[in-house]
Every structure is written in structure tokens, then in C-alpha cells.
Design an enzyme around this catalytic site. Sequence first.
Site, short mmCIF file in Angstrom:
data_model
loop_
_atom_site.label_atom_id
_atom_site.label_comp_id
_atom_site.label_asym_id
_atom_site.label_seq_id
_atom_site.Cartn_x
_atom_site.Cartn_y
_atom_site.Cartn_z
CD GLU A 1 55.08 17.80 65.55
OE1 GLU A 1 55.37 16.72 66.07
OE2 GLU A 1 55.92 18.55 65.05
CG HIS B 1 59.31 19.05 64.41
ND1 HIS B 1 58.30 18.17 64.22
CD2 HIS B 1 60.42 18.31 64.54
CE1 HIS B 1 58.77 16.94 64.24
NE2 HIS B 1 60.06 17.00 64.45
#
Lengths: 295, 374
Positions: free
Chosen positions: A213, A251
Site C-alpha cells: 500500500e 496506518h
Amino acid sequence: MAIYLTKESKVLVQGMTGAEGMKHTRRMLAAGTNVVGGVNPRKAGRTVEFDDRAGGIDVFGTVREGIEATGADVTVVFVPPAFCKAAVTEAADAGIGLAVVITEGIPVHDTVAFQSYAQQRGTRVIGPNCPGLITPGQANAGIIPADITKPGRIGLVSKSGTLTYQLMYELRDIGFSTCVGIGGDPVIGTTHIDCLQAFEDDPETELVVLIGEIGGDAEERAAAYIREHISKPVVGYVAGFTAPEGKTMGHAGAIVSGSTGTARAKQQALEAAGVRVGATPTETARLVLEHLASS
Amino acid sequence: MDLFEYQARELFEEYGVSVPTAEVAGTAKEARRIADRLGGRAVVKAQVKTGGRGKAGGVKLAADPAAAELTARQILGMDIKGHTAHQVMLAQPVEIETEFYVSYVLDRAAGHFLAIASAEGGMEIEEVAANRPEAVARIPVDPAHGVTADKAAEIARAAHLPPEAADVLVKLWTVLTEEDAVLVEVNPLVRTRDGRLLALDGKVALDDNARFRQTRWGGAETAHDDPLEARAAAKGLNYVKLDGQVGVVGNGAGLVMSTLDVVAGCGARPANFLDIGGGASARVMADGLSVILSDPDVRSVFVNVFGGITACDAVADGIVQALDEIRLTKPLVVRLDGNSAAQGRAILNGHRHPLVEQVTTMDGAARRAAQLAK
């Protein structure tokens, strides 16, 4: 075979007596994991009852005592963020081989310190802020649901927990050798590259799924490594094409700043290394099936 | 969390790094009084958390208090790359002889902090780094030892900084570790004509994960520009407003980011990012939906949940709860899979709301939500 975790692994749980620790120890036991002890200095000497373990599980005051009594070689860390640095440092000092740090929200200075310390002492760290790893049919160290899939020939390494589950589910009929959630924090112990090499060396893994990601350049590094060192097919998926620049999306590591670290850059790097990259999780699963059918 | 320049300046001063005399103003009148106190001349600097202020006209020299007031009036309210300047800092001008660059930044791949320093500081440091990498020293810092006097001397030598910069490097390292910062940057660090070494401008980014032990900043920056983001933050939701029409909610940052991509791949634009996290309760789901549905840009909502730890029946209960609390006027496309998916689907089927539709695959559900938003 598998990587990092097998049915032979003897697992300690640091923070087993907390709510999360109890819940997931129960699940790990149900998945067949050989959990040999808990660690909590304030509850040392107690035995905790579990349905799936006759006689219960002993709580040790230190990791060292746990290792001496049981021969444990893996620890799963559920302790709160403020205490993780001490927990991993202690485990490394005791000579544990693998420390799986599930805890989310650890200050990065602490991670930098314990990761560097563990590395010098030969302890592999997975995480932090990760779902852990599972070798289906053998053992589960962390919080990955064990009932999604079965043993098989795909290896999986991922920054993201739920995307791991999604891909495990899409490919549940093929099955997995080991699935490793390496975590999405800016600093992590085990990387995509470490897992790629371990899967390359694992005779039972035929193909590797790599999930990345936005943020950092771990996927670009992995792409360069694949080109040089990995002979097994790798299928990739990258999340975050639509994420706006400079915004954090959950995150700590998933921050795009400037031109590097974008999902597009990662996709291009992987494709340039011969990795087929799916546009969606479902398409990624389809690419895996195509590969396996043609081999 | 990024600090404003004036906050970084205060931190530097507290840790013994020399900084120019300066004060912060929220109004032009206040700016005038400060300039007066500073001796008349002042550099007026927009306080925004972005680079390129100088080029955008957010940094100006004022010759006297009246000019400072005028300049502050121009800068206050100015938009710089999407950031509004609500405050200006007025600093006493200094006579610069040389500009240097120093920073500590996290090297993610290596897993430790890196000292970056150059004798060629100033606005063009990124160009220097790109064109003449040999002019920029990059020295890894061993976390077990930190930046000692010896280490600082090594960094200063490698970057051709004057020896007295070593002391500044040690103090900035203390700022980094004591304050749980992930970035400390001084650009420029200047030597003045009268031989002082001053941190003229600085940037500090703090680690949000360390808030439990860094209480000084409290909720300093929970001020969200976007009202929906503010409302979501008040409910403890991980929500980011975007500019499309398909509301998105899911569990896990990776899956939600992936959902945004899949929606975009169907030709629609996501209206937001909302991660309800692992093991989310019905309440969290209901709160999330109520925020998304109050976004006037939203035309359809895609609920995408893969139950790992999260149980789909709890998610379905949350949706039902939200439907009881708010009058649904926009279509809801729901995809539930994984842990307790059958139970979750049954709960929604039992509720039979005309605007709630279930699609079993992620790609199929994204297509449907995109279609409904057209």
C-alpha cells in the site's frame, strides 16, 4: 514446510492475561497452535484455563523463565504500546527466535530501539501493528482468522490485515503455505524482501502474493529484489491509488509525500520486475489462478 | 502532528538552540505592537503547515510597525497550498553570513534515524540534494547511542559545517528524542555577521503514537478544517473527507483504501475514507454511517466489510441501528463476507429496507454503488 512458523513452534504470549491476549490465545489454540505459556510479571505462577488445552496454560514472570520451562521459540506480543519496547527487549535478551508484535500505536522511537536491539541479538521481529502470521493447518501466531482457508501452495506477504484476509478468502480453495502480515508502520522488523526470500527457499510454496500500500518505498525495494533473486512467480496488489497526497489513512506508514511512495510508482516498479499486478483484490486472485493453471 | 514554525521555534529555544527573537500575532494590530517591541523592523511570516511560503508571498520584511501591520493584514487569511494563515510570526531580522541545513529524519527502510546536513542551506536544499548529492551528508544514527558530542562532530565534519554546529546537532537530537518527534529540520541554520549560529526556520513533526507520554500538546491540533472530519473525530472515527459522491465505509485501512480504488475503477469518485477498524461494534458502524449520510455530496454509500475479527452480524446490527436513528434518503450497497457473513446478511434481509441492497462481491458492489451515484 512453511516459513517462520510450523506445528513444531512453541509459542509464548506476552500479555496473555489481558482481554485481547485471552481472546486471541483462545483462537490460536483452536487453530492448533502449540501455545506453551503466557508472560506477565504480575501474574506469574498462575495457570489460566482454556477449553482447548487440558490443564490450562502457565503464566511466567519473564520470557526467560518461559523459555527455560517450555523451550519456547516464538513469542506473540499483545502488551499495551507503552510496554512493548521493554517486552521485545526482554524477549530478545532471553534469546527468542521470533517475536510477533501485534500491538498498534507504538511510538516509532520505541520501535526503532527494539527492532535494532532484536536484530543485533538474532531475534526476528514481525510487526509491529500487524495481524501476525499463520501457517494454515499448523499454527497461528497473532490475530489472523484461522478458518478462512486451508494449507496449500501459495505464500502471502502483506502490509495490510484485512486485505490479507480478503486474498486468503478469494484463494481459499487453493490454500496457503504461510501468510505473513508484516504491518503498516513506518518501521517494521520483517520486510516484504525477507518474506520473499523465505518463500523462495520454501519447497512447498509455488507462488507468492505480495500486497502493498502507499507510503515508503518497501514495494519498490521488493521489486528490485524480485528481479535479482526470486525465481518463483509473484503476483502483486497495491492499495491506495485514490488516496490524496499528504493525508494519513489509518496506518502511520500510509502517507504519500511527494512523488515517491505512490501506488502508481509501486505498481510500475513491480510490473517492471515481471510481477503481474491486479487492479482489484478479486482480479489479483484471478491472476494467481491463471499462473497456477499454466504452471 | 506537524508543529507550526513558532511552536518549533519555542521548542528549540527551550532546548538551548539559539533562535531569533520573535512573537506570534493573530491580528494585524497585534503584529504592529510586536514589531514595535522588536525595534521596528520585522520579518512577517505566515504560520502554515506547508512549505513554499516564501514563494507564495507568505514571508515579507516590514521596515517599521506600520508596514508590519499592513503586511500582516495581507498575509492573515492568505491561502497557501490549501492552508489558511490564521497567525503570523514576527521575527527580528538578522544579518545572515552563511546558510546551512540540518535535519533528523526517519529512514524507514533502514529502521533508524538519519542525520542530514549540508553547508548549502536555504530554500533550494532539495535541488542541491538532487543535483549534487555529495554536498549533502547523510549519516545514520545508531539508536543505542544517539547523537553524542563525538557523533555530532562527525556529522558536522562530513557536511562541512563549522565545528560549533556540533552543539546544535546534539541539542536538536535531544528535541527529537525527548519530544518523540519523527522529524526535526532546521533550514536554514545561519551564521550571522556577528558570529552567532541561529535556527532561523524550523519544522518539527511529532509522533501521534507518543501522545500518551507527550502531554504538552494535548489536543492542540484536533481542529479540523472540514466540519465532517471534526464531527467524525469527535466520535473517534478514522474519517477523511474526499471530493466524490460515493460514501465508503469498511474495516481496516488497507481494505478501505482498496475500496476507494475499486470505486474509482468503476468510474465514480469516493466521497470519503472511513475505517471502522478491527472488531468494530454496532455503535461504531452506526456513528460512521451517520457521518457519511450527512455529507451533502454523497449520493450512494458502499459498506464493504470483510469480517476477520469483526463479526458481520455486529456490522449488520450497526446498519440497522443507524437506519432506526436516521431517515435514509440515499441508497446503501452492502457487501458482507467472512466472519458471520451469513448471519449478517440475514439480519439485513430481515430488515427489508427499500434503499438497502446487498451484493456478494466487492467488485460487483462497487459497480452498483458507482451506478447509483450517477
